[in-house]
Design a protein around this motif. Structure first.
Motif, PDB file in Angstrom:
ATOM      1  N   SER A  95       0.752  -1.128  -0.232  1.00  0.00           N
ATOM      2  CA  SER A  95      -0.106   0.017   0.304  1.00  0.00           C
ATOM      3  C   SER A  95       0.988   1.299  -0.276  1.00  0.00           C
ATOM      4  CB  SER A  95      -1.261   0.218   0.738  1.00  0.00           C
ATOM      5  OG  SER A  95      -0.089   0.336   2.271  1.00  0.00           O
ATOM      6  N   GLU A  96       2.291   1.078   0.712  1.00  0.00           N
ATOM      7  CA  GLU A  96       3.066   2.618   0.057  1.00  0.00           C
ATOM      8  C   GLU A  96       3.755   2.578  -0.937  1.00  0.00           C
ATOM      9  OE1 GLU A  96       5.510   1.598   3.849  1.00  0.00           O
ATOM     10  OE2 GLU A  96       3.634   1.100   5.092  1.00  0.00           O
ATOM     11  N   ILE A  97       3.191   1.936  -1.633  1.00  0.00           N
ATOM     12  CA  ILE A  97       3.938   1.810  -2.904  1.00  0.00           C
ATOM     13  C   ILE A  97       3.369   2.918  -3.641  1.00  0.00           C
ATOM     14  CG2 ILE A  97       4.693   1.132  -4.705  1.00  0.00           C
ATOM     15  CD1 ILE A  97       6.775   0.089  -3.074  1.00  0.00           C
ATOM     16  N   GLU A  98       3.557   3.830  -4.666  1.00  0.00           N
ATOM     17  CA  GLU A  98       2.747   4.223  -5.626  1.00  0.00           C
ATOM     18  C   GLU A  98       3.693   4.166  -7.214  1.00  0.00           C
ATOM     19  OE1 GLU A  98       1.159   8.341  -6.810  1.00  0.00           O
ATOM     20  OE2 GLU A  98       2.106   7.979  -4.530  1.00  0.00           O
ATOM     21  N   LEU A  99       2.782   3.304  -8.446  1.00  0.00           N
ATOM     22  CA  LEU A  99       2.980   3.542  -9.791  1.00  0.00           C
ATOM     23  C   LEU A  99       3.883   4.129 -10.472  1.00  0.00           C
ATOM     24  CD1 LEU A  99       1.130   0.013 -10.293  1.00  0.00           C
ATOM     25  CD2 LEU A  99       3.099   0.254  -8.990  1.00  0.00           C
ATOM     26  N   ASP A 100       4.108   3.880 -10.963  1.00  0.00           N
ATOM     27  CA  ASP A 100       4.897   5.219 -12.248  1.00  0.00           C
ATOM     28  C   ASP A 100       5.248   4.563 -13.756  1.00  0.00           C
ATOM     29  OD1 ASP A 100       5.790   7.931 -13.336  1.00  0.00           O
ATOM     30  OD2 ASP A 100       8.039   7.535 -11.671  1.00  0.00           O
ATOM     31  N   ILE A 101       4.214   4.784 -13.717  1.00  0.00           N
ATOM     32  CA  ILE A 101       4.038   4.374 -15.371  1.00  0.00           C
ATOM     33  C   ILE A 101       4.702   5.116 -16.479  1.00  0.00           C
ATOM     34  CG2 ILE A 101       2.473   3.586 -16.811  1.00  0.00           C
ATOM     35  CD1 ILE A 101       2.965   1.218 -14.168  1.00  0.00           C
ATOM     36  N   GLU A 102       4.704   4.732 -17.775  1.00  0.00           N
ATOM     37  CA  GLU A 102       5.470   5.950 -18.792  1.00  0.00           C
ATOM     38  C   GLU A 102       4.585   6.183 -18.987  1.00  0.00           C
ATOM     39  OE1 GLU A 102       8.799   5.616 -20.365  1.00  0.00           O
ATOM     40  OE2 GLU A 102       7.493   6.970 -21.528  1.00  0.00           O
ATOM     41  N   GLU A 103       4.252   7.228 -19.741  1.00  0.00           N
ATOM     42  CA  GLU A 103       3.165   7.577 -21.081  1.00  0.00           C
ATOM     43  C   GLU A 103       2.983   6.965 -22.029  1.00  0.00           C
ATOM     44  OE1 GLU A 103       0.699  10.272 -20.886  1.00  0.00           O
ATOM     45  OE2 GLU A 103       1.060  10.211 -18.231  1.00  0.00           O
ATOM     46  N   ARG A 104       4.250   6.126 -22.670  1.00  0.00           N
ATOM     47  CA  ARG A 104       4.478   5.928 -23.949  1.00  0.00           C
ATOM     48  C   ARG A 104       3.913   4.370 -24.142  1.00  0.00           C
ATOM     49  NH1 ARG A 104      10.641   6.601 -25.571  1.00  0.00           N
ATOM     50  NH2 ARG A 104      10.629   5.924 -23.239  1.00  0.00           N
ATOM     51  N   ALA A 105       3.152   4.647 -25.033  1.00  0.00           N
ATOM     52  CA  ALA A 105       2.895   3.328 -25.435  1.00  0.00           C
ATOM     53  C   ALA A 105       4.566   2.410 -25.660  1.00  0.00           C
ATOM     54  CB  ALA A 105       1.375   3.019 -26.844  1.00  0.00           C
ATOM     55  N   ALA A 106       3.936   0.415 -25.593  1.00  0.00           N
ATOM     56  CA  ALA A 106       4.995  -0.098 -26.107  1.00  0.00           C
ATOM     57  C   ALA A 106       4.218  -0.625 -26.543  1.00  0.00           C
ATOM     58  CB  ALA A 106       6.046  -0.797 -24.655  1.00  0.00           C
ATOM     59  N   THR A 107       4.660  -1.590 -27.592  1.00  0.00           N
ATOM     60  CA  THR A 107       4.564  -2.775 -28.681  1.00  0.00           C
ATOM     61  C   THR A 107       5.751  -3.728 -28.846  1.00  0.00           C
ATOM     62  OG1 THR A 107       5.361  -2.244 -30.540  1.00  0.00           O
ATOM     63  CG2 THR A 107       3.310  -1.357 -29.818  1.00  0.00           C
ATOM     64  N   THR A 108       5.367  -5.142 -28.758  1.00  0.00           N
ATOM     65  CA  THR A 108       6.263  -6.300 -29.280  1.00  0.00           C
ATOM     66  C   THR A 108       5.393  -6.864 -30.280  1.00  0.00           C
ATOM     67  OG1 THR A 108       8.403  -7.966 -27.744  1.00  0.00           O
ATOM     68  CG2 THR A 108       5.732  -7.927 -27.620  1.00  0.00           C
ATOM     69  N   ILE A 109       6.831  -7.440 -30.684  1.00  0.00           N
ATOM     70  CA  ILE A 109       6.682  -8.737 -32.047  1.00  0.00           C
ATOM     71  C   ILE A 109       7.504  -9.903 -31.665  1.00  0.00           C
ATOM     72  CG2 ILE A 109       6.171  -9.016 -34.617  1.00  0.00           C
ATOM     73  CD1 ILE A 109       4.554  -6.593 -33.949  1.00  0.00           C
ATOM     74  N   MET A 110       6.269 -10.746 -32.057  1.00  0.00           N
ATOM     75  CA  MET A 110       7.891 -12.145 -31.491  1.00  0.00           C
ATOM     76  C   MET A 110       7.703 -12.385 -32.721  1.00  0.00           C
ATOM     77  SD  MET A 110       8.050 -13.683 -28.864  1.00  0.00           S
ATOM     78  CE  MET A 110       7.725 -14.098 -27.111  1.00  0.00           C
ATOM     79  N   LEU A 111       9.468 -13.222 -32.666  1.00  0.00           N
ATOM     80  CA  LEU A 111       9.477 -13.221 -34.194  1.00  0.00           C
ATOM     81  C   LEU A 111       9.822 -15.260 -33.608  1.00  0.00           C
ATOM     82  CD1 LEU A 111      12.963 -11.114 -34.388  1.00  0.00           C
ATOM     83  CD2 LEU A 111      11.039 -10.604 -35.666  1.00  0.00           C
ATOM     84  N   VAL A 112       8.722 -15.856 -34.442  1.00  0.00           N
ATOM     85  CA  VAL A 112       8.955 -17.165 -34.202  1.00  0.00           C
ATOM     86  C   VAL A 112       9.793 -17.916 -35.507  1.00  0.00           C
ATOM     87  CG1 VAL A 112       6.537 -16.865 -33.324  1.00  0.00           C
ATOM     88  CG2 VAL A 112       7.364 -17.730 -35.549  1.00  0.00           C
ATOM     89  N   SER A 113      10.040 -19.517 -34.880  1.00  0.00           N
ATOM     90  CA  SER A 113      10.729 -20.311 -36.230  1.00  0.00           C
ATOM     91  C   SER A 113       9.468 -20.774 -36.840  1.00  0.00           C
ATOM     92  CB  SER A 113      11.066 -22.059 -35.297  1.00  0.00           C
ATOM     93  OG  SER A 113      12.333 -21.426 -33.696  1.00  0.00           O
ATOM     94  N   GLY A 114       9.573 -20.740 -38.164  1.00  0.00           N
ATOM     95  CA  GLY A 114       9.101 -21.680 -39.664  1.00  0.00           C
ATOM     96  C   GLY A 114       8.510 -22.294 -39.144  1.00  0.00           C
ATOM     97  N   GLY A 115       7.270 -23.000 -38.869  1.00  0.00           N
ATOM     98  CA  GLY A 115       6.606 -23.585 -38.862  1.00  0.00           C
ATOM     99  C   GLY A 115       6.044 -24.176 -37.228  1.00  0.00           C
ATOM    100  N   TYR A 116       6.729 -23.502 -36.357  1.00  0.00           N
ATOM    101  CA  TYR A 116       5.924 -23.611 -35.129  1.00  0.00           C
ATOM    102  C   TYR A 116       4.360 -22.545 -35.159  1.00  0.00           C
ATOM    103  CZ  TYR A 116       4.025 -20.464 -30.473  1.00  0.00           C
ATOM    104  OH  TYR A 116       4.144 -20.089 -29.743  1.00  0.00           O
ATOM    105  N   PRO A 117       3.147 -23.118 -34.592  1.00  0.00           N
ATOM    106  CA  PRO A 117       3.298 -23.482 -33.238  1.00  0.00           C
ATOM    107  C   PRO A 117       2.707 -25.947 -33.551  1.00  0.00           C
ATOM    108  CG  PRO A 117       0.949 -23.887 -33.643  1.00  0.00           C
ATOM    109  CD  PRO A 117       2.077 -22.392 -34.593  1.00  0.00           C
ATOM    110  N   GLU A 118       3.612 -26.313 -34.671  1.00  0.00           N
ATOM    111  CA  GLU A 118       4.276 -27.470 -35.430  1.00  0.00           C
ATOM    112  C   GLU A 118       5.621 -27.752 -35.133  1.00  0.00           C
ATOM    113  OE1 GLU A 118      -0.213 -29.071 -37.331  1.00  0.00           O
ATOM    114  OE2 GLU A 118       0.344 -26.708 -38.496  1.00  0.00           O
TER     115      GLU A 118
END
Ligand code: AMP
Ligand code: GLY
Length: 423
Positions: free
Chosen positions: A323-346
């Protein structure tokens, strides 16, 4: 403080990246880790469910905090193991005890919890082999599509959504009678299909108080336009643009508060992350599932937006002073793109050298299924790397991730080019 992170994915690289920035962290260990964690921490060749091995290393390396990445060790009771051990009971474990980990370990447990605490979710009933006939009858009362969920952990594959009732009946039999998902489908939850857009909410709790981390949305299907097989996650964005202040208030009041209060009422101690999978039906949030850990790849966009010292937060969670912590959140957006091995998820090939890592300057590359070999980084899994970027909005951030991806390559590399398409 010396800190150990358990796990080997992009989520754990992100945890390690964030923890390594803390002045409170002296030595950082990751078990078993990957090529990304190896560059900022010491990797230990110990499995996440080898409790004896983890105990030895915690004692030898004077580890004071253990951050549990995946669900398996939690559902198997790693936190309880620490509490019951004379030498380990003073170590802080970030992740709930076994009883509360059932929120992820058993779909039926989670549904009963929600019902008991009046948390909005899809209507449901659960069945075993003994009452499969009633299961068929229950299906007849529902509108298609039909949602069948293996009760236990099934590596993210235990949920089936089926349009045709006869096919749903066959699948129900496959699960209950022919053990389609092994022990995980001795019980099956059948529930009402909820139509809406999904998002995830991440909560930190010390068991009494809670803090809500930024929302995120992940993209689970392998194919563009959300088509094809389910994966562990192909990309994520944070914040979720359609989650207005009013909608977030509903999530907090109708879901987060009763969840944390419910844990207390049910006497389920909980120090850790609660990942609430939600669906927006009309203007209202409903819970699809609880996970007792952070999401992957959502962690790769949520933690980069947290400006606080994460170790300070972990200490507060363990000491009951969140309860004593105050979260400090970045205004900017964040995105991530996953690079996967061809064929995945098989089926897919491994051991492909990854080129261009040093050229990426505008994004953070979190390693997942990647390992170091002879001074090179090679693929070792289906989901290989998550390329995270910041931007004034998600569109700008996504553009940056795609520009960085143009600098990276490995044989048969695949990624979705439409992350954020539905926003
Ligand atoms: P779960 O493993 O419970 O998260 O389910 C996997 C996926 O199935 C979710 O991310 C949703 O896309 C979908 N799903 C699960 N339950 C429902 C439901 N009741 N209605 C619609 N979609 C669902
Ligand atoms: N991205 C979904 C999960 O971590 O379960």
């Amino acid at each position: 403080m010396n800190i150990l992170v358990l796990g080997s994915g992009g989520r754990e690289h992100t945890f390690a990246w964030k923890i390594a920035q803390s002045e409170l962290c002296n030595s950082l260990f990751v078990a078993p880790g990957n090529s990304g964690t190896a560059s900022i921490a010491t990797n230990l060749n110990i499995s996440v469910t080898d409790f004896e091995g983890i105990k030895k290393t915690v004692i030898t390396n004077n580890i004071e905090i253990v951050v549990v990445g995946p669900e398996d060790p939690l559902v198997q009771g790693i936190h309880d193991y620490f509490l019951q051990d004379e030498h380990l009971k003073g170590v802080s474990v970030i992740g709930p005890q076994k009883a509360a980990a059932e929120l992820e370990g058993s779909k039926e447990f989670a549904k009963e919890f929600m019902k008991r605490h009046h948390i909005p979710t899809a209507a449901y009933q659960s069945f075993t082999k003994a009452n499969i006939e009633e299961g068929y009858q229950f299906l007849e009362t529902l509108e298609p599509p039909y949602v069948l969920k293996a009760d236990g952990l099934a590596a993210g594959k235990g949920v089936l959504i089926i349009k045709d009732i006869e096919e749903a009946k066959v699948e129900l039999k496959d699960m209950l009678v022919d053990a389609k998902f092994g022990k995980a489908s001795t019980k099956v939850v059948i529930e009402e299909f909820l139509d809406g857009i999904e998002l995830s909410c991440f909560v930190l709790t010390d068991g009494k108080d809670y803090k809500i981390l930024p929302t995120a949305k992940d993209y689970k299907r392998i194919g563009e336009g959300d088509t094809g097989l389910n994966t562990g996650g192909m990309g994520a964005v944070s914040p979720v643009p359609f989650a207005s202040k009013e909608f977030l208030d509903k999530i907090e009041n109708q879901i987060v508060k009763p969840t944390v209060e419910g844990l207390q009422k049910d006497n389920l101690p909980y120090v850790g992350f609660i990942f609430i999978g939600l669906i927006k039906v009309g203007d209202d949030p409903k819970v699809i599932e609880y996970n007792v850990r952070m999401g992957d790849p959502e962690t790769e966009v949520v933690l980069p937006r947290l400006k606080n010292d994460l170790v300070e937060i972990f200490n507060a969670m363990s000491n009951g002073t969140l309860s004593e912590i105050e979260l400090d959140i970045e205004e900017r957006a964040a995105t991530t793109i996953m690079l996967v091995s061809g064929g995945y998820p098989e089926a897919y090939e491994k051991d492909k050298e990854i080129f261009g890592l040093d050229d990426v300057k505008e994004s953070i590359v979190f390693h997942a299924g990647a390992k170091s070999r002879d001074g090179k980084v090679v693929t070792s899994g289906g989901r290989v790397m998550a390329v995270t970027s910041y931007g004034t909005d998600y569109e700008e951030a996504i553009k940056k991730s795609y520009q960085s991806i143009d600098l990276l390559c490995f044989d048969k590399m695949y990624y979705r080019k439409d992350i954020g398409f539905d926003l």
